[in-house]
Design a protein around this motif. Structure first.
Motif, PDB file in Angstrom:
ATOM      1  N   TYR A 159     -30.004 -41.391 -28.007  1.00 41.38           N
ATOM      2  CA  TYR A 159     -30.192 -42.841 -27.851  1.00 41.38           C
ATOM      3  C   TYR A 159     -31.644 -43.172 -27.514  1.00 41.38           C
ATOM      4  O   TYR A 159     -32.214 -44.137 -28.011  1.00 41.38           O
ATOM      5  CB  TYR A 159     -29.262 -43.399 -26.768  1.00 41.38           C
ATOM      6  CG  TYR A 159     -27.809 -43.335 -27.165  1.00 41.38           C
ATOM      7  CD1 TYR A 159     -27.308 -44.179 -28.151  1.00 41.38           C
ATOM      8  CD2 TYR A 159     -26.952 -42.423 -26.586  1.00 41.38           C
ATOM      9  CE1 TYR A 159     -25.980 -44.119 -28.536  1.00 41.38           C
ATOM     10  CE2 TYR A 159     -25.617 -42.350 -26.959  1.00 41.38           C
ATOM     11  CZ  TYR A 159     -25.141 -43.197 -27.933  1.00 41.38           C
ATOM     12  OH  TYR A 159     -23.837 -43.125 -28.316  1.00 41.38           O
ATOM     13  N   LYS A 160     -32.252 -42.313 -26.644  1.00 42.96           N
ATOM     14  CA  LYS A 160     -33.646 -42.577 -26.262  1.00 42.96           C
ATOM     15  C   LYS A 160     -34.569 -42.388 -27.455  1.00 42.96           C
ATOM     16  O   LYS A 160     -35.477 -43.183 -27.686  1.00 42.96           O
ATOM     17  CB  LYS A 160     -34.050 -41.650 -25.109  1.00 42.96           C
ATOM     18  CG  LYS A 160     -33.422 -42.113 -23.808  1.00 42.96           C
ATOM     19  CD  LYS A 160     -33.762 -41.220 -22.637  1.00 42.96           C
ATOM     20  CE  LYS A 160     -32.912 -41.624 -21.437  1.00 42.96           C
ATOM     21  NZ  LYS A 160     -32.505 -40.478 -20.633  1.00 42.96           N
ATOM     22  N   GLY A 175     -37.724 -46.867 -33.016  1.00 42.12           N
ATOM     23  CA  GLY A 175     -37.688 -48.280 -33.378  1.00 42.12           C
ATOM     24  C   GLY A 175     -36.370 -48.755 -33.963  1.00 42.12           C
ATOM     25  O   GLY A 175     -36.293 -49.837 -34.529  1.00 42.12           O
ATOM     26  N   ALA A 176     -35.304 -47.930 -33.846  1.00 40.40           N
ATOM     27  CA  ALA A 176     -33.999 -48.369 -34.376  1.00 40.40           C
ATOM     28  C   ALA A 176     -33.235 -49.088 -33.262  1.00 40.40           C
ATOM     29  O   ALA A 176     -33.221 -48.649 -32.124  1.00 40.40           O
ATOM     30  CB  ALA A 176     -33.201 -47.181 -34.877  1.00 40.40           C
ATOM     31  N   ASP A 177     -32.596 -50.175 -33.645  1.00 43.37           N
ATOM     32  CA  ASP A 177     -31.913 -51.001 -32.664  1.00 43.37           C
ATOM     33  C   ASP A 177     -30.464 -50.524 -32.485  1.00 43.37           C
ATOM     34  O   ASP A 177     -29.602 -50.829 -33.277  1.00 43.37           O
ATOM     35  CB  ASP A 177     -31.943 -52.449 -33.189  1.00 43.37           C
ATOM     36  CG  ASP A 177     -31.287 -53.410 -32.232  1.00 43.37           C
ATOM     37  OD1 ASP A 177     -31.189 -53.081 -31.036  1.00 43.37           O
ATOM     38  OD2 ASP A 177     -30.885 -54.489 -32.684  1.00 43.37           O
ATOM     39  N   VAL A 178     -30.235 -49.735 -31.441  1.00 39.72           N
ATOM     40  CA  VAL A 178     -28.848 -49.325 -31.158  1.00 39.72           C
ATOM     41  C   VAL A 178     -28.503 -49.692 -29.721  1.00 39.72           C
ATOM     42  O   VAL A 178     -29.386 -49.810 -28.880  1.00 39.72           O
ATOM     43  CB  VAL A 178     -28.611 -47.799 -31.359  1.00 39.72           C
ATOM     44  CG1 VAL A 178     -28.611 -47.420 -32.812  1.00 39.72           C
ATOM     45  CG2 VAL A 178     -29.616 -46.978 -30.580  1.00 39.72           C
ATOM     46  N   VAL A 179     -27.222 -49.874 -29.450  1.00 35.97           N
ATOM     47  CA  VAL A 179     -26.791 -50.166 -28.089  1.00 35.97           C
ATOM     48  C   VAL A 179     -26.699 -48.844 -27.344  1.00 35.97           C
ATOM     49  O   VAL A 179     -26.000 -47.930 -27.791  1.00 35.97           O
ATOM     50  CB  VAL A 179     -25.417 -50.875 -28.085  1.00 35.97           C
ATOM     51  CG1 VAL A 179     -24.967 -51.178 -26.670  1.00 35.97           C
ATOM     52  CG2 VAL A 179     -25.472 -52.149 -28.909  1.00 35.97           C
ATOM     53  N   ARG A 217     -23.148 -47.690 -36.157  1.00 39.27           N
ATOM     54  CA  ARG A 217     -23.658 -48.350 -34.951  1.00 39.27           C
ATOM     55  C   ARG A 217     -24.887 -49.182 -35.234  1.00 39.27           C
ATOM     56  O   ARG A 217     -25.070 -50.253 -34.686  1.00 39.27           O
ATOM     57  CB  ARG A 217     -24.082 -47.312 -33.922  1.00 39.27           C
ATOM     58  CG  ARG A 217     -22.963 -46.534 -33.428  1.00 39.27           C
ATOM     59  CD  ARG A 217     -23.451 -45.363 -32.659  1.00 39.27           C
ATOM     60  NE  ARG A 217     -22.512 -44.296 -32.922  1.00 39.27           N
ATOM     61  CZ  ARG A 217     -22.522 -43.141 -32.331  1.00 39.27           C
ATOM     62  NH1 ARG A 217     -23.449 -42.864 -31.448  1.00 39.27           N
ATOM     63  NH2 ARG A 217     -21.624 -42.244 -32.619  1.00 39.27           N
ATOM     64  N   GLY A 218     -25.759 -48.622 -36.082  1.00 42.21           N
ATOM     65  CA  GLY A 218     -26.979 -49.341 -36.412  1.00 42.21           C
ATOM     66  C   GLY A 218     -26.689 -50.466 -37.387  1.00 42.21           C
ATOM     67  O   GLY A 218     -27.209 -51.567 -37.266  1.00 42.21           O
ATOM     68  N   LEU A 219     -25.815 -50.168 -38.343  1.00 36.55           N
ATOM     69  CA  LEU A 219     -25.518 -51.122 -39.403  1.00 36.55           C
ATOM     70  C   LEU A 219     -24.872 -52.392 -38.851  1.00 36.55           C
ATOM     71  O   LEU A 219     -25.266 -53.514 -39.198  1.00 36.55           O
ATOM     72  CB  LEU A 219     -24.574 -50.452 -40.409  1.00 36.55           C
ATOM     73  CG  LEU A 219     -24.488 -51.074 -41.791  1.00 36.55           C
ATOM     74  CD1 LEU A 219     -25.869 -51.182 -42.410  1.00 36.55           C
ATOM     75  CD2 LEU A 219     -23.581 -50.246 -42.685  1.00 36.55           C
ATOM     76  N   SER A 264     -31.988 -43.785 -41.831  1.00 38.36           N
ATOM     77  CA  SER A 264     -31.460 -45.052 -42.348  1.00 38.36           C
ATOM     78  C   SER A 264     -32.028 -46.264 -41.629  1.00 38.36           C
ATOM     79  O   SER A 264     -31.922 -47.364 -42.127  1.00 38.36           O
ATOM     80  CB  SER A 264     -29.944 -45.164 -42.243  1.00 38.36           C
ATOM     81  OG  SER A 264     -29.304 -43.985 -42.136  1.00 38.36           O
ATOM     82  N   PHE A 265     -32.553 -46.054 -40.432  1.00 33.83           N
ATOM     83  CA  PHE A 265     -32.965 -47.244 -39.688  1.00 33.83           C
ATOM     84  C   PHE A 265     -34.415 -47.274 -39.265  1.00 33.83           C
ATOM     85  O   PHE A 265     -34.843 -48.199 -38.592  1.00 33.83           O
ATOM     86  CB  PHE A 265     -32.051 -47.452 -38.474  1.00 33.83           C
ATOM     87  CG  PHE A 265     -30.748 -48.032 -38.904  1.00 33.83           C
ATOM     88  CD1 PHE A 265     -30.616 -49.396 -39.032  1.00 33.83           C
ATOM     89  CD2 PHE A 265     -29.706 -47.217 -39.263  1.00 33.83           C
ATOM     90  CE1 PHE A 265     -29.443 -49.948 -39.499  1.00 33.83           C
ATOM     91  CE2 PHE A 265     -28.525 -47.753 -39.732  1.00 33.83           C
ATOM     92  CZ  PHE A 265     -28.394 -49.125 -39.845  1.00 33.83           C
ATOM     93  N   SER A 266     -35.183 -46.253 -39.637  1.00 32.99           N
ATOM     94  CA  SER A 266     -36.564 -46.254 -39.190  1.00 32.99           C
ATOM     95  C   SER A 266     -37.470 -45.581 -40.209  1.00 32.99           C
ATOM     96  O   SER A 266     -37.114 -44.550 -40.797  1.00 32.99           O
ATOM     97  CB  SER A 266     -36.644 -45.509 -37.857  1.00 32.99           C
ATOM     98  OG  SER A 266     -37.970 -45.244 -37.540  1.00 32.99           O
ATOM     99  N   THR A 267     -38.640 -46.167 -40.426  1.00 34.89           N
ATOM    100  CA  THR A 267     -39.613 -45.513 -41.299  1.00 34.89           C
ATOM    101  C   THR A 267     -40.777 -44.998 -40.451  1.00 34.89           C
ATOM    102  O   THR A 267     -41.814 -44.618 -40.967  1.00 34.89           O
ATOM    103  CB  THR A 267     -40.145 -46.495 -42.368  1.00 34.89           C
ATOM    104  OG1 THR A 267     -40.514 -47.698 -41.710  1.00 34.89           O
ATOM    105  CG2 THR A 267     -39.125 -46.786 -43.434  1.00 34.89           C
TER     106      THR A 267
END
Ligand code: UDP
Ligand code: MG
Length: 318
Positions: free
Chosen positions: A148-149, A155-159, A187-189, A229-232
């Protein structure tokens, strides 16, 4: 009132826990229905993700004994995320809200009451968040929390500390159905879909029986999928490293010219060898990261089905 709840429970070789999970969920449903929080038309859908044990037989048995249990059998093992998606997409038009939960009772089913309550208050997405991990092994806790950290750094937005125990409204499911990506990280989607959301805290318990179906190999694959999938950011990091080493090499060249001109040119092979290894390593790493992304683009363009539903026992034709 719109209150048909469908629970989607992915199961991979879960013969040891299914009876107990079903028993507890049936009790929970009875209590929710008697308090008129959910409709008597609510159902629990077990998704058999290509299990090799008696999971599917047990699901059929459960369906025959109690009408609240339905079953979906996937044609092969497609992985946890795909199994959850298969369940959600199969039932999305039959329900007003859906909750996804693991089969092993690690998520506290008593949190369901609060989740449903939040739905009635107008929340479209309710995230189940683990407040404590007292029963997790040090290794699991460490790897999960680092994940999670790390996602945050990337830079991916997860809870934080939210897995796949979550309520979603039919409206959110409709939007989710429009996302066609093969490399799934739910979770990210779900986060990117927006809508009014809130968290419900619960304590994560121990697996009721059986072993984790997420060995280290699957965990690493999962984390890689999540990041790509969530960060470049990894790609940008390569550019930054490239820039830095190029600048550093200018200084190295200046230094070697000065050494040459001042006549101290005992330039041995050690400096050469070191830089070859260093630059070679960075280049390979860079290529590898680009490869991870390219490989995923390759998978996405093929647009193969993410899961195949072999059988769906929906209780309609009996
Ligand atoms: N699962 C699945 N397909 C897989 C692996 C796991 O459907 O390929 C299911 C599994 O049956 C369980 C949930 O996903 O209901 C989470 O797995 P597990 O409890 O083993 O993971 P952990 O809690 O150890 O992370
Ligand atoms: Mg588990």
């Amino acid at each position: 009132m719109k209150n048909v709840l469908y629970m989607v429970v992915p199961c991979y070789n879960e013969e040891e826990v299914l009876h107990e999970t079903a028993k507890r969920l049936a009790e929970k449903y009875d209590s929710l229905i008697s308090r008129e929080l959910i409709s008597p038309k609510s159902r629990v859908v077990f998704v058999d993700d290509g299990s090799k044990d008696k999971t599917w037989e047990i699901i059929q048995e459960l369906h025959n004994s109690q009408e609240i249990f339905l079953g979906i059998k996937l044609s092969r093992n497609s992985g946890h995320q795909n199994a959850v998606l298969a369940g959600l997409m199969t039932v999305r038009k039959m329900c007003d809200m859906a909750i996804t939960m693991d089969a092993d009772l690690q998520d506290d089913i008593n949190a369901i009451d609060e989740m449903v309550q939040k739905f009635h208050e107008g929340y479209q997405v309710v995230y189940g968040v683990r407040s404590a991990r007292k029963t997790d092994t040090f290794f699991k806790k460490f790897t999960a929390e680092s994940f999670y950290k790390f996602m945050k750094v990337m830079g991916a937005d997860v809870v934080y500390n939210h897995a796949d125990f979550r309520l979603m409204s039919a409206r959110v499911l409709e939007e989710l159905s429009k996302c066609k990506e093969v490399n799934l990280f739910l979770r990210g989607l779900v986060r990117t879909l927006g809508f009014k959301s809130c968290n419900v805290m619960y304590e994560r318990g121990e697996r009721f029986a059986g072993e984790s179906k997420y060995p280290l190999k699957k965990m690493i694959a999962f984390a890689l999928n999540a990041i790509t999938s969530f960060s470049t950011k990894p790609l940008k990091l390569i550019t930054a490293t490239g820039l830095f080493t190029s600048l550093a090499s200018i200084f190295a060249i200046m230094w070697s010219v000065i050494v040459k001109l001042t006549g101290h040119a005992k330039l041995g092979w050690s400096s050469t060898v070191c830089s070859i290894w260093f630059i070679g390593g960075i280049q390979l790493l860079g290529l590898g990261i680009i490869g991870e992304y390219t490989g995923r683009i390759y998978e996405e363009v093929k647009q193969r089905p993410r899961y195949i539903v072999e059988t769906f026992i929906d209780g309609q034709n009996e």
